[in-house]
Design a protein around this motif. Structure first.
Motif, PDB file in Angstrom:
ATOM      1  N   ARG A 139      53.662  -1.540  51.339  1.00 16.27           N
ATOM      2  CA  ARG A 139      54.596  -2.410  52.069  1.00 16.27           C
ATOM      3  C   ARG A 139      54.937  -1.837  53.441  1.00 16.27           C
ATOM      4  NH1 ARG A 139      59.193  -2.740  47.667  1.00 16.27           N
ATOM      5  NH2 ARG A 139      58.616  -0.538  47.747  1.00 16.27           N
ATOM      6  N   HIS A 140      54.961  -0.519  53.529  1.00 20.45           N
ATOM      7  CA  HIS A 140      55.260   0.100  54.822  1.00 20.45           C
ATOM      8  C   HIS A 140      54.080  -0.060  55.779  1.00 20.45           C
ATOM      9  CE1 HIS A 140      58.265   2.757  52.435  1.00 20.45           C
ATOM     10  NE2 HIS A 140      58.808   1.619  52.803  1.00 20.45           N
ATOM     11  N   ARG A 147      57.976 -12.387  60.337  1.00 28.99           N
ATOM     12  CA  ARG A 147      56.722 -12.831  59.712  1.00 28.99           C
ATOM     13  C   ARG A 147      56.114 -14.009  60.454  1.00 28.99           C
ATOM     14  NH1 ARG A 147      54.455  -9.070  56.608  1.00 28.99           N
ATOM     15  NH2 ARG A 147      55.988  -8.087  55.258  1.00 28.99           N
ATOM     16  N   ALA A 160      54.046  -3.616  56.988  1.00 28.22           N
ATOM     17  CA  ALA A 160      55.097  -3.844  57.991  1.00 28.22           C
ATOM     18  C   ALA A 160      54.731  -3.174  59.316  1.00 28.22           C
ATOM     19  CB  ALA A 160      56.439  -3.321  57.472  1.00 28.22           C
ATOM     20  N   LEU A 179      61.641  -7.664  59.928  1.00 28.12           N
ATOM     21  CA  LEU A 179      60.249  -8.128  60.038  1.00 28.12           C
ATOM     22  C   LEU A 179      60.192  -9.600  60.454  1.00 28.12           C
ATOM     23  CD1 LEU A 179      58.828  -6.468  56.760  1.00 28.12           C
ATOM     24  CD2 LEU A 179      59.263  -5.436  59.014  1.00 28.12           C
ATOM     25  N   MET A 205      63.481  -3.108  56.282  1.00 28.86           N
ATOM     26  CA  MET A 205      62.454  -3.886  55.582  1.00 28.86           C
ATOM     27  C   MET A 205      62.950  -5.301  55.292  1.00 28.86           C
ATOM     28  SD  MET A 205      59.704  -2.086  55.372  1.00 28.86           S
ATOM     29  CE  MET A 205      58.710  -2.865  54.062  1.00 28.86           C
ATOM     30  N   TYR A 225      59.072  -7.134  65.378  1.00 25.23           N
ATOM     31  CA  TYR A 225      60.343  -6.924  64.666  1.00 25.23           C
ATOM     32  C   TYR A 225      61.511  -7.527  65.437  1.00 25.23           C
ATOM     33  CZ  TYR A 225      57.172  -3.271  63.073  1.00 25.23           C
ATOM     34  OH  TYR A 225      56.075  -2.589  62.632  1.00 25.23           O
TER      35      TYR A 225
END
Lengths: 393, 393
Positions: free
Chosen positions: B76-77, B33, B80, B31, B27, B38
């Motif tokens: 959050r998972h 962004r 992601a 990531l 996490m 990934y």
């Protein structure tokens, strides 16, 4: 040039290994008298653990045996070279002109690579066998395949590799390096009756040298396997990959070329490339040369990076002795002794002959076989044969 | 079933590793962004050492994060997972319908494999993400790609691999094994609201099981990676190759399927396959599971054969716990403890989180990176997450 005290000891150790252990191993175990060609998957004791035939190694064995015949005149070597040359002439190249990578024992094709190296090793094999046998048909085969290689370098589309939008325009060290070696092989030894020449050899060599030098980062003293088209480093694991043995091999190819054309600056560059690879590649903890490294010190993604392979040590024995012979500098002799001592204490198998190919980082035997898909009758005998000459003269 | 004394200790050790070390690592570091998807080339401390993106790992991380969201409901998972799922939907599949193997950071394609596995891991990713997000477009993508996979299994010609006269007609364990897993993933968990079904799933599973069993040599208690079309062993290094981690993974896929359909004989076969692989694969000298072995005891030609990789140990932790839960037999608990102890003492990195992926035969870290072209957010969290559930229930 001072004569180092151990010179004769090394020469005799190498001669014993070459003629007492290595060549007998291949002559005894590799010849396939039934189907032609060579067994190239041989266990520690020479027994066959797989009878497929890998074209790189078949070609290299033809080259080596032809070389030995030209040097010594022993008909058994010519006869063994013929066994491979004729097998390859029958089976190695497909109807579309591409050379296969792997064949069955009887020669039927199993694998095709999207690379030019099968073709390259056939060029070496056919050129040297033509010289050994006097059979002009093999010289024609060698020249035709060499033209085919040149055309695939300029236009790789027949290899069938997909061209994709995100690929980084890049060049590989392996290509100019092998072409430089092929020209040397096609020419043969200057001053001999079998010396061959072609109008375009000089131009090809100049191009290869310029391309090899694009990989050489003088500031860092290192040679990257893959760089951008103009030599710019690529910021990715592929662009940071170092292969010390490969650089040393390219170094002595280039040094021999430089000596022939009398280019002292290029010869100095070649030795500097080799020295950088020996410095970066030597394992300070356990000795021996690493297989792969990352130029910025990350872990290489290649799982086998820390293994000690036979061939980088073979190339380093050749390269250090060439540099010592040309420069007379004691440090090259010391480098030779460092590499040769580490290698000859660990790789040769006193019980069954030949060398093991793969040692762990610590120097223990990792794979017991003597011949496998990438190890055959080539690097060990080539190195010992060249070192014997470099030490004897 | 007796409750082993260490059960709670193992559960808590695994929970701590999963939620305190492994998931935070991904996490925090993986990531992207800016471009989506990934980073999957991460050094020991999580810094990016290469920003190309490998589709196998991108898909597997989407799957894992979706799974965690479905289990825990942590947004959050899901967020992601969306980052990867949308990146893949934009970039992973080319105009000809083939899924790429490697992309640049921005998604432009670099490499295409002549294999079906990129497609397979996209199916897993899309199916689970559709379930997590409720976005039906991803379910459609998953089903379309699954049909594409089935069609490539029946007619691999679009993969572009050359068909050559000397090739031995053979089947690979990887194919029925991954298809069996894909059907399980597409279905989802029986009894849940997101359970999905299709008329042909049962037939595909029956075919996969029959094909996996063709690799199983009951007499020898071993499973060959490659066999002839009718299961006959092939007498060549490729035909003697054993991959214990792969067999254990196939074993637990098959055991879960057998439990679902209530086939006790098949479940016993699955456990016997796993046990054979654990017996043959365990290194009596240094502990841990070898990566590759040869069924007749020759040295495997794979240079990395003796490395201890993280994923076979992950699969073995899952497999032994499944077998222990289903049989209640103490020897399966002992097997679990043997594997888990060896693995958890060596692979996890207490300093920077996650597991190292590659240890030497002796168990020393061979590659320091946490994510590379074949290691991502998948085997470790899947194993810990499944083991946590198997130990807790």
């Amino acid at each position: 040039m001072e004569n180092p005290p151990n010179r004769e000891r090394w020469r005799s150790r190498i001669t014993d290994d070459l003629w007492g252990s290595v060549i007998p191993f291949w002559m005894e175990h590799s010849l396939d008298r039934e189907h032609g060609g060579y067994f190239n998957q041989l266990d520690r004791d020479g027994s066959v653990f797989g009878d497929d035939k890998h074209v790189w190694l078949q070609g290299r064995e033809v080259w080596m045996l032809s070389k030995l015949f030209l040097d010594r005149g022993d008909e058994r070597h010519l006869d063994a070279a013929r066994l491979g040359a004729e097998f390859l002439a029958r089976h190695a190249v497909g109807p579309d002109g591409r050379a296969y990578f792997q064949l069955r024992r009887d020669g039927s094709p199993v694998k095709l690579q999207r690379k030019i190296f099968s073709e390259c090793f056939l060029v070496m094999a056919y050129a040297e066998y033509a010289r050994a046998s006097g059979d002009g048909a093999f010289r024609t085969r060698a020249l035709e395949l060499f033209d085919r290689v040149l055309s695939l370098v300029d236009d790789p589309s027949p290899l069938g590799r997909p061209v994709l939008a995100g690929q980084r325009p890049a060049r590989d060290l392996a290509v100019p390096m092998i072409l430089l070696n092929l020209v040397a092989e096609l020419r043969g030894e200057p001053g001999t009756a079998t010396f061959d020449d072609r109008d375009d050899y000089d131009a090809i060599e100049r191009r290869c040298v310029a391309e090899v030098l694009l990989h050489y980062d003088r500031g860092r003293g290192l040679v990257r396997e893959q760089v951008g088209l103009d030599g710019t480093p690529l910021d990715c694991p592929e662009g940071r990959l170092l292969n010390p043995g490969h650089v040393i091999e390219a170094g002595w190819f280039m040094a021999e070329h430089a000596a022939r054309v009398g280019d002292a600056q290029l010869e100095a560059d070649a030795f500097a490339m080799m020295e950088g690879a020996l410095d970066a590649g030597w394992d300070a903890q356990h000795g021996g040369l690493f297989y792969f490294l990352d130029a910025e010190g990350f872990s290489p993604t290649q799982l086998e990076w820390s293994l000690k392979l036979w061939w980088p040590h073979c190339e380093a024995m050749i390269g250090t002795l060439i540099a010592w012979r040309r420069t007379g500098e004691a440090r090259w002799w010391q480098r030779f002794e460092q590499v040769a001592e580490w290698a000859l204490d660990r790789f040769p198998d006193p019980e069954h002959g030949e060398w093991f190919g793969y040692l762990s980082r610590e120097g223990e035997v990792s794979q017991r076989f003597k011949a496998g898909p990438y190890k055959g009758c080539f690097h060990v005998p080539r190195a010992l044969w060249m070192c014997e000459r470099l030490l004897a003269e």
